[in-house]
Design a protein around this motif. Structure first.
Motif, short mmCIF file in Angstrom:
data_model
loop_
_atom_site.label_atom_id
_atom_site.label_comp_id
_atom_site.label_asym_id
_atom_site.label_seq_id
_atom_site.Cartn_x
_atom_site.Cartn_y
_atom_site.Cartn_z
N HIS A 254 1.05 -1.21 0.09
CA HIS A 254 0.14 -0.07 -0.23
C HIS A 254 1.02 1.12 -0.24
CE1 HIS A 254 -3.70 2.33 1.09
NE2 HIS A 254 -2.94 3.12 1.59
N HIS A 258 1.76 4.55 -2.82
CA HIS A 258 1.75 6.17 -2.25
C HIS A 258 3.05 6.47 -2.85
CE1 HIS A 258 -2.07 6.61 -0.61
NE2 HIS A 258 -1.77 5.69 0.42
N GLU A 284 -4.79 7.68 -3.11
CA GLU A 284 -5.27 6.36 -2.43
C GLU A 284 -5.58 5.58 -3.72
OE1 GLU A 284 -4.86 6.19 0.60
OE2 GLU A 284 -5.88 4.52 1.13
#
Ligand code: ZN
Length: 489
Positions: A254, A258, A284
């Motif tokens: 995750h 980013h 996101e």
């Protein structure tokens, strides 16, 4: 020098200082000794005041009045600087100061109230935060919608009404899918302990697999995983739990999403307003598509299964199919940050409705807990057992971050759209992912989304990449097909 060049030289220093301020925050969460906190608080405050002074510097106004854009990049730079200048000017300094003071106090009160499950101790200060944010929104909106003004801090161009329509379409189908999945026998979960050093080694391998450039970044441990910085110094953190290596692996993937967004922005935009991700929602979308549509896909988890067998030996999951079901296990739970891909958005949808009602004045802070508990019961089918599992679980409202929650689900909606377009553009995707090769997927995202940085408006970035305007349809189709497949619906 032209007014534009003067402005950009000044802005470059502001951007550099802002990166420094961010790195103080990174250091605080990773390296700093606990006893140094009071000094760090003063350092943060000093940086904030320097940055504020630069943002309202009257020379910026003069340069903006004279500057001319010679191309699209210059026009986009001016648009960003103008927006930030006007935003700062609209909010009276005294109100901004009051918000900073009150949210810092509210944060401490919230942390204690959560630890003690004491909602009553928190509500008075939350009431103050809501009132101050309403005042700030009124100053920003200048007659327009209050919630939209707050939302636009995180997602430029989005409106509460448009988000409401999108979320309204998501909710009934997600509630129905959740119910159908939870009626089925649960998939097998992990058991036993997983060595920390081996988790961190595989986590680093995953980061490199997704294209994170560790010659211009680093991975450290922190309590809450995050990504920090832009340009050629973008750092991430991860965490480990002996019983749950997926927490480490998927937190890393995750945050790598980013971080790769920031690393892959056009080099020419370094330390300019275009040199960082354009909105929270688009940001996101990158973390989520790396984590979910790629990282939790049947093809990629097939490869990850082999990696985990190499790292940990036989860990009790029989084969790739069982592993895929294990990674995508759906469970009842109270906590948003622990929710699976299917249920996560339901947590966000309720927060969006509640905070919008708080800001409009339709919901009184005194009634917030009851409204939370009713909505939770309606969507999740069981009752909140204690406030720390309910209305006290998230930090956001104590910090005054109303308008932030919807960007999580907007990110998922954007990721759903991008996944559809990416799969059409890369027909060999699953065969690549089954070998642990994400290069075509990440190259597509780099070229179609990440490289643009702040050049286009958030919705336009997604629409240009996909060739269609973003909507909730692709995400719903994807989730229904994926979980329908795993649970035999
Ligand atoms: Zn994220």
């Amino acid at each position: 020098m032209s007014a534009y060049e003067d402005l950009m030289a000044f802005q470059r220093q502001t951007e550099a200082l802002s990166q420094v301020a961010g790195r103080l925050g990174w250091d605080q969460e990773t390296m700093m000794a606990e006893g140094s906190a009071p000094q760090r608080a003063e350092e943060h405050a000093a940086m904030a005041s320097v940055l504020h002074a630069r943002r309202v510097d009257p020379r910026v106004g003069d340069w903006l009045a004279q500057a001319e854009a010679s191309d699209d990049v210059a026009a986009a730079n001016l648009r960003h600087i103008q927006r930030s200048y006007e935003r700062t000017a609209k909010v009276p300094a005294k109100l901004a100061e009051e918000i900073a003071k009150t949210t810092s106090l509210a944060h401490r009160i919230w942390a204690k109230a959560r630890a003690e499950n004491d909602v009553a101790a928190y509500l008075p200060v939350l009431e103050k935060v809501v009132k101050l944010r309403q005042e700030e929104a009124a100053a920003l909106a200048q007659g327009g919608d209050l919630y939209d003004a707050l939302l636009n801090d995180y997602e430029q161009g989005a409106t509460g009404a448009e988000v409401e329509a999108m979320f309204g379409a998501l909710r009934p189908r997600l509630v129905a899918l959740r119910g159908a999945v939870l009626d089925q026998p649960k998939s097998k979960g992990l058991s036993g302990a997983f060595d920390e050093a081996a988790q961190l080694a595989l986590s680093t391998k995953l980061a490199l697999t997704f294209g994170y450039d560790m010659t211009k970044g680093r991975i450290d441990k922190a309590v809450h995983p995050f990504s920090s910085g832009s340009g050629i110094d973008v750092r991430i953190t991860t965490r480990t739990n002996p019983a749950d290596p997926f927490n480490c692996f998927y937190s890393t993937i995750h945050e790598v999403g980013h971080a790769c967004y920031e690393q892959n922005i056009n080099d020419a935009y370094l330390l300019t307003p275009l040199g960082s991700g354009v909105s929270m929602g688009v940001h996101e979308s990158q973390s989520r598509i790396y984590e979910n549509q790629i990282g939790r896909s049947r093809a990629f988890t097939g490869w990850l299964y082999g990696q985990m067998r190499d790292a940990f030996g036989d860990f009790g999951i029989a084969d790739e199919d069982a592993f895929y079901a294990c990674v995508n296990r759906v469970n009842d739970g109270f906590i948003r940050t622990e929710a699976d891909e299917l249920q996560y958005n339901l947590h966000v949808l309720m927060r969006f409705d509640l905070e919008r009602a708080l800001i409009s004045g339709d919901l009184a802070v005194q009634d917030l807990e009851a409204a939370w508990n009713d909505r939770f019961k309606a969507d999740f089918g069981f009752a909140v057992d204690k406030p720390s599992n309910g209305v006290l679980q998230d930090v956001h409202w104590s910090e005054g971050l109303m308008g932030y929650f919807p960007t999580y689900t907007l990110g998922n909606v954007f990721a759903g759209c991008l996944n559809e377009a990416m799969r059409a553009a890369v027909p060999t995707l699953d065969a690549d992912l089954a070998r642990g090769d994400t290069s075509k997927a990440t190259a597509w995202l780099r070229e179609n989304v990440q490289t643009h940085g702040g050049l286009f408006e958030p919705k336009d970035v997604i629409a240009r990449a996909c060739g269609f305007a973003p909507s909730e349809g692709p995400l719903l189709t994807y989730l229904e097909a994926k979980f329908g497949g795993i649970y035999g619906l």
